[in-house]
Design a protein around this motif. Sequence first.
Motif, PDB file in Angstrom:
ATOM      1  N   ARG A  81       0.866  -1.188   0.000  1.00 13.45           N
ATOM      2  CA  ARG A  81       0.000   0.000   0.000  1.00 13.45           C
ATOM      3  C   ARG A  81       0.895   1.228   0.000  1.00 13.45           C
ATOM      4  O   ARG A  81       1.783   1.357   0.832  1.00 13.45           O
ATOM      5  N   LEU A  82       0.619   2.138  -0.938  1.00 14.11           N
ATOM      6  CA  LEU A  82       1.434   3.337  -1.093  1.00 14.11           C
ATOM      7  C   LEU A  82       0.552   4.574  -0.918  1.00 14.11           C
ATOM      8  O   LEU A  82      -0.324   4.834  -1.732  1.00 14.11           O
ATOM      9  N   ALA A 136      -9.173   8.875  -8.773  1.00 12.12           N
ATOM     10  CA  ALA A 136      -7.871   8.545  -9.370  1.00 12.12           C
ATOM     11  C   ALA A 136      -7.587   9.382 -10.611  1.00 12.12           C
ATOM     12  O   ALA A 136      -8.499   9.817 -11.318  1.00 12.12           O
ATOM     13  N   VAL A 137      -6.289   9.577 -10.865  1.00 12.77           N
ATOM     14  CA  VAL A 137      -5.810  10.218 -12.087  1.00 12.77           C
ATOM     15  C   VAL A 137      -4.766   9.285 -12.690  1.00 12.77           C
ATOM     16  O   VAL A 137      -3.744   9.002 -12.059  1.00 12.77           O
ATOM     17  N   ILE A 170      -6.212   1.771  -7.629  1.00 11.91           N
ATOM     18  CA  ILE A 170      -5.617   3.104  -7.670  1.00 11.91           C
ATOM     19  C   ILE A 170      -6.670   4.136  -7.301  1.00 11.91           C
ATOM     20  O   ILE A 170      -7.717   4.226  -7.935  1.00 11.91           O
ATOM     21  N   GLU A 171      -6.354   4.896  -6.252  1.00 16.37           N
ATOM     22  CA  GLU A 171      -7.223   5.976  -5.807  1.00 16.37           C
ATOM     23  C   GLU A 171      -6.509   7.314  -5.920  1.00 16.37           C
ATOM     24  O   GLU A 171      -7.136   8.360  -5.931  1.00 16.37           O
ATOM     25  N   GLY A 172      -5.189   7.283  -6.019  1.00 14.08           N
ATOM     26  CA  GLY A 172      -4.374   8.492  -6.118  1.00 14.08           C
ATOM     27  C   GLY A 172      -4.008   8.795  -7.555  1.00 14.08           C
ATOM     28  O   GLY A 172      -4.810   8.635  -8.468  1.00 14.08           O
ATOM     29  N   ARG A 173      -2.749   9.197  -7.772  1.00 14.87           N
ATOM     30  CA  ARG A 173      -2.281   9.615  -9.089  1.00 14.87           C
ATOM     31  C   ARG A 173      -1.181   8.672  -9.577  1.00 14.87           C
ATOM     32  O   ARG A 173      -0.279   8.316  -8.823  1.00 14.87           O
ATOM     33  N   PRO A 206      -5.415   7.560  -1.681  1.00 13.89           N
ATOM     34  CA  PRO A 206      -5.841   8.857  -2.221  1.00 13.89           C
ATOM     35  C   PRO A 206      -4.744   9.918  -2.240  1.00 13.89           C
ATOM     36  O   PRO A 206      -4.740  10.785  -3.099  1.00 13.89           O
ATOM     37  N   ALA A 207      -3.792   9.842  -1.328  1.00 16.56           N
ATOM     38  CA  ALA A 207      -2.683  10.805  -1.307  1.00 16.56           C
ATOM     39  C   ALA A 207      -1.466  10.271  -2.058  1.00 16.56           C
ATOM     40  O   ALA A 207      -0.453  10.956  -2.168  1.00 16.56           O
ATOM     41  N   GLY A 208      -1.539   9.053  -2.572  1.00 16.33           N
ATOM     42  CA  GLY A 208      -0.404   8.407  -3.219  1.00 16.33           C
ATOM     43  C   GLY A 208      -0.136   8.940  -4.613  1.00 16.33           C
ATOM     44  O   GLY A 208      -1.043   9.366  -5.330  1.00 16.33           O
ATOM     45  N   LEU A 209       1.138   8.901  -5.000  1.00  9.68           N
ATOM     46  CA  LEU A 209       1.584   9.328  -6.319  1.00  9.68           C
ATOM     47  C   LEU A 209       2.699   8.402  -6.772  1.00  9.68           C
ATOM     48  O   LEU A 209       3.641   8.154  -6.019  1.00  9.68           O
TER      49      LEU A 209
END
Length: 133
Positions: A36-37, A90-91, A70-73, A55-58
């Motif tokens: 998990r990142l 996500a992006v 994937i919930e972040g970028r 959500p804060a992950g990139l």
Amino acid sequence: MFQKSQKSYTDLLGKTNRIVEGTSINGNIISPADFRLDGHLIGNFQSKGKLVIGPAGLVKGDIVCKNADIEGRFEGKIQVLETLNIKSKAVIIGDVVCGKLSVEPGAEFSATCVMKNIQKSHSNEQHTEEKAQ
């Protein structure tokens, strides 16, 4: 005669590797277990398990894994052997190769996408090679 297969240390504990929010890594990560990142990774990621980008992950780099949420970028090329779930916040920018794809409404998905069953393709190639011999 009958040998029990040894489970790895991570399988026995059921643990998931975790990079918390606020942590930045410049480099590559290779992990046999789930991951998990929630921080930032500038580099490549490889796992035989599941990757969750919070959500804060990139992630900027290439990813190869079995499953991914994937919930972040994410920016780069991602190859998921089984299922890629893209959450509504996500992006995704880049190239996607996966077995199955799920995209929630609201997600930003600016990528080329190829869906194919990677595991079956690999086993069919081995089977064809065996017949040729």
